[in-house]
Design a protein around this motif. Structure first.
Motif, short mmCIF file in Angstrom:
data_model
loop_
_atom_site.label_atom_id
_atom_site.label_comp_id
_atom_site.label_asym_id
_atom_site.label_seq_id
_atom_site.Cartn_x
_atom_site.Cartn_y
_atom_site.Cartn_z
N ALA A 41 0.83 -1.21 0.00
CA ALA A 41 0.00 0.00 0.00
C ALA A 41 0.87 1.26 0.00
O ALA A 41 0.59 2.22 -0.72
CB ALA A 41 -0.93 -0.01 1.21
N ASN A 42 1.95 1.23 0.79
CA ASN A 42 2.84 2.40 0.83
C ASN A 42 3.45 2.67 -0.54
O ASN A 42 3.53 3.81 -1.00
CB ASN A 42 3.95 2.19 1.85
CG ASN A 42 3.42 2.30 3.26
OD1 ASN A 42 2.41 2.96 3.49
ND2 ASN A 42 4.09 1.67 4.19
N LEU A 44 2.27 1.80 -3.34
CA LEU A 44 1.19 2.24 -4.23
C LEU A 44 0.99 3.75 -4.10
O LEU A 44 0.87 4.46 -5.11
CB LEU A 44 -0.10 1.50 -3.89
CG LEU A 44 -1.33 1.90 -4.69
CD1 LEU A 44 -1.19 1.45 -6.12
CD2 LEU A 44 -2.59 1.31 -4.09
N ILE A 45 0.99 4.26 -2.86
CA ILE A 45 0.84 5.71 -2.67
C ILE A 45 2.00 6.43 -3.36
O ILE A 45 1.81 7.41 -4.06
CB ILE A 45 0.83 6.06 -1.17
CG1 ILE A 45 -0.35 5.42 -0.47
CG2 ILE A 45 0.80 7.56 -0.98
CD1 ILE A 45 -0.41 5.72 1.01
N MET A 48 1.51 6.28 -7.14
CA MET A 48 0.37 7.09 -7.58
C MET A 48 0.66 8.58 -7.43
O MET A 48 0.06 9.40 -8.11
CB MET A 48 -0.88 6.74 -6.77
CG MET A 48 -1.59 5.48 -7.16
SD MET A 48 -2.13 5.46 -8.86
CE MET A 48 -3.41 6.72 -8.84
N GLY A 49 1.54 8.94 -6.51
CA GLY A 49 1.85 10.35 -6.31
C GLY A 49 2.60 10.96 -7.47
O GLY A 49 2.81 12.17 -7.51
N ASP A 72 6.19 15.99 -5.78
CA ASP A 72 5.21 16.32 -4.75
C ASP A 72 5.63 15.70 -3.42
O ASP A 72 5.80 14.49 -3.31
CB ASP A 72 3.85 15.76 -5.19
CG ASP A 72 2.73 16.21 -4.29
OD1 ASP A 72 3.04 16.84 -3.26
OD2 ASP A 72 1.57 15.94 -4.61
N VAL A 74 3.91 15.54 -0.67
CA VAL A 74 2.81 15.04 0.18
C VAL A 74 2.78 13.51 0.27
O VAL A 74 2.69 12.96 1.37
CB VAL A 74 1.45 15.62 -0.29
CG1 VAL A 74 0.32 15.01 0.52
CG2 VAL A 74 1.45 17.12 -0.16
N PRO A 75 2.91 12.78 -0.88
CA PRO A 75 2.87 11.31 -0.75
C PRO A 75 3.94 10.79 0.19
O PRO A 75 3.69 9.87 0.97
CB PRO A 75 3.10 10.81 -2.18
CG PRO A 75 2.64 11.91 -3.03
CD PRO A 75 2.94 13.16 -2.30
N LEU A 78 2.74 11.20 3.63
CA LEU A 78 1.71 10.19 3.95
C LEU A 78 2.37 8.86 4.24
O LEU A 78 2.04 8.17 5.21
CB LEU A 78 0.74 10.04 2.77
CG LEU A 78 -0.03 11.27 2.31
CD1 LEU A 78 -0.99 10.88 1.20
CD2 LEU A 78 -0.80 11.89 3.44
N THR A 81 4.08 8.66 7.61
CA THR A 81 3.11 8.43 8.69
C THR A 81 2.65 6.97 8.69
O THR A 81 2.61 6.32 9.75
CB THR A 81 1.88 9.34 8.48
OG1 THR A 81 2.34 10.63 8.14
CG2 THR A 81 1.05 9.40 9.72
N ALA A 82 2.33 6.46 7.49
CA ALA A 82 1.83 5.09 7.42
C ALA A 82 2.88 4.09 7.86
O ALA A 82 2.56 3.08 8.49
CB ALA A 82 1.35 4.79 6.01
#
Lengths: 119, 502
Positions: A41-42, A44-45, A48-49, A72, A74-75, A78, A81-82
């Motif tokens: 999942a990480n 993937l973020i 996708m970013g 960017d 931001v990903p 995120l 944090t994850a």
């Protein structure tokens, strides 16, 4: 651009491996599988970013916003944090499986069914 | 009034920290917990009053403007749920005084309960998808520990299943967030709602909606994703399972309602159809699962699942009346399920075990407690004039208005079976004579007769709320209607958050 294809394949591989491990009977493999799913999942973020090379998100003092293509941040924030959350949860899961092994002397999920069965 | 929003998160955190400092002084922990819960309750009353007077409240954390910073939002639904959660936490923390053993208190029960509260309140108030994920994790990690600590064999087994499926759900949620951010470049709920109103990405919206439906469906215990719930909810100490049953699955429902009214309401209309089918299956399968059970808490657990389905009915029909029904039923369900789970403690104290076959005669020995149970059980069964009746009435009305007759039939069918399951509990535990001399070494059915006041009072208050919601439903229905009006017209929410930006 090819990096994105490779990353997508990696994400898919991690998901497949994670799901396979989660479906095993061994509780150790279960925890490893959950960790792999978290990594998938990480990643993937991250993918996708949008992957941008050599364009840091910096701006001149006279600009009020960023222009054009830039990486960017931001990903990454995120994911960071994850990852931290995932680390905590995995630490808990490892303590849990150790406790289960010490208490019951088994790591086979099929022997952990007493709360599911209607007496 | 806006500035009160972060308090709802700060108060449980400060309470948890202070009671952690007083780890070895249980008396002080009780006092701190009571004070913190009362402070949370008064803050959430103030916020609800503020929302009713001034409309939707919002705060930009760190003063970063809307789509960039983290937003806290309170509309009627959020503030109402925060208020009900505060009531439940207050009552459960009082019930924990006697129902949690000293070992678990020394291990940090009270701080964990308040961290859990922080996660729940944060989930209700946040206006940012990633922040919602973070609050979910705060809630989950504290619930993992609450479920597992004490380390009894059944608890460890239950925790394994709970942890596995909830982590799986978090992974799906996280993947959904990744795709959402990659596609729309924002995670602010209001901004997302605005972007999804546009014509682009219709097919992607449906995929994302499915991911979030799966992720929240696991948390909310929707058919066919509910199997972790009956495997784990009967294992921890009673107050823990009461707060789980009252609030945790409802946070999943809240997230579903928020996402499928605000974000995925336009293009992904087919999803509401799917939710409707899932709701019907959850109602019927959940209650059918309750019928063969013999353990008090497992019966109530399956009832809990069935009513998760009832809650989703309103979201699936998706008219203002149906949403009002869901909000009303949500209030009723949080109160009654907490009450029924707390009753397990009474039954275990009086009867010595939780197996309904070995219990009996409690009506003769404790008629007042039996009366309280009867009121709660009839309310779950939907008998007028108790709270459950009005919630179901609104949902059935909304279903008939939309010509969803099969769904109305499912609501009625599940309702009858619920009544049957509740009357089984009543007749087995309270009405029939107590079976004598059953030689089961596992379960020494020797009850005590002493009931602590700190356990009876919370149950009494909860039953009082059920009766009040039943005989005087109009103010509650008015609140539910206001919440539904805001949910079915997200424009207000979007404008409030984005402050008139395009």
């Amino acid at each position: 651009m090819t990096v994105e294809v490779e990353l997508a394949l990696t994400v898919g591989g991690l998901y497949a491996a994670g799901l396979y491990m989660v479906l095993r009977r061994s509780i150790v493999k279960l925890v490893i599988g959950l960790a792999l799913l978290g990594h998938a999942a990480n990643l993937l973020i991250f993918t996708m970013g949008g992957l941008v090379r050599g364009q840091p998100p910096l701006m001149h003092p006279w600009d009020t916003r960023l222009w054009g293509r830039f990486a960017d941040p931001v990903p990454e924030a995120l994911i960071l944090t994850a990852i931290v959350i995932g680390f905590g949860v995995q630490a808990f899961a490892i303590v849990l499986i150790k406790r289960i092994y010490l208490d019951m002397g088994t790591e086979d999920l099929r022997e952990l069914q007493s709360t599911d069965i209607t007496p | 009034m806006n500035n009160a929003l972060p308090l709802v998160i700060a108060i449980p955190m400060i309470t948890a920290v202070i009671s952690l400092l007083g780890r070895h002084r249980p008396g002080m922990q009780k006092g701190v917990g009571l004070a913190g819960s009362l402070a949370l309750l008064s803050t959430s009353i103030a916020i609800l009053a503020g929302v009713l007077l001034e409309g939707i409240l919002s705060v930009q954390i760190g003063n970063w403007p809307a789509p960039y910073g983290i937003t806290l939002v309170a509309d009627v639904l959020s503030s109402l749920l925060t208020l009900v959660a505060a009531v439940v936490v207050l009552l459960v923390s009082i019930a924990s005084w006697t129902e949690i053993d000293p070992d678990r208190v020394a291990f940090g029960y009270h701080p964990l309960l308040h961290i859990l509260t922080m996660g729940i309140c944060g989930s209700f108030l946040t206006g940012d998808v990633f922040n919602l994920y973070v609050w979910f994790e705060v809630m989950l990690i504290s619930s993992f520990v609450l479920l597992g600590f004490g380390g009894e064999r059944a608890q460890l087994e239950g925790t394994t299943k709970y942890v596995t499926l909830n982590l799986l759900s978090s992974t799906l949620f996280l993947a959904g967030i990744g795709v959402l951010y990659g596609t729309f470049g924002t995670l602010n709920m209001a901004d997302l709602a605005l972007q999804l109103r546009g014509p682009t990405h219709a097919h992607l919206a449906e995929t994302l909606a499915t991911l979030f439906l799966l992720a929240f469906g696991i948390k909310a215990a929707v058919f066919p994703l509910f199997f972790w719930l009956p495997a784990s909810y009967h294992t921890p100490p009673v107050p823990v399972s009461a707060v789980f049953a009252g609030l945790l699955t409802k946070v999943g429902i809240y997230a579903l309602v928020r996402f499928f009214t605000l974000i995925f309401s336009g293009d992904a209309a087919v999803m509401h159809r799917i939710i409707l089918v899932l709701a019907a299956f959850t109602m019927v399968v959940g209650i059918l699962g309750a019928l063969p059970q013999r353990d008090f808490r497992r019966i109530v657990s399956f009832n809990l699942i069935s009513h998760i389905g009832t809650l989703l009915v309103g979201l699936g029909i998706f008219t203002p009346l149906a949403l009002a029904g869901t909000v009303f039923y949500l209030m009723h369900d949080i109160v009654t399920k907490t009450c029924l789970f707390l009753f397990t403690s009474i039954v275990q104290r009086l009867g010595g075990c939780a197996d309904i076959g070995k219990l009996g005669g409690l009506y003769r020995s404790h008629p007042f407690m039996a009366l309280l149970f009867l009121l709660a059980a009839l309310s779950v069964g939907g008998i007028p004039p108790l709270s459950g009746f009005w919630g179901k009435l609104i949902l059935v009305q909304a279903g008939i208005a939309e010509k969803e007759y099969w769904l109305v039939a499912a609501v009625f069918g599940a309702g009858f079976l619920t009544l049957y399951s509740m009357s089984t509990l009543w007749s087995e535990v309270f009405w029939k004579d107590r079976p004598e001399a059953i030689g089961d070494p596992e379960c020494e059915c020797v009850g005590r007769t002493f009931l602590p006041l700190s356990l009876v009072t919370p149950i009494g208050i909860l039953v009082f709320l059920i009766v009040v919601m039943g005989i005087w439903p109009s103010p509650f229905f008015h609140l539910a209607e206001l919440a539904a009006r805001q949910l079915s017209d997200p424009q207000m929410y979007i404008q409030k958050i984005l402050q008139g930006k395009p």
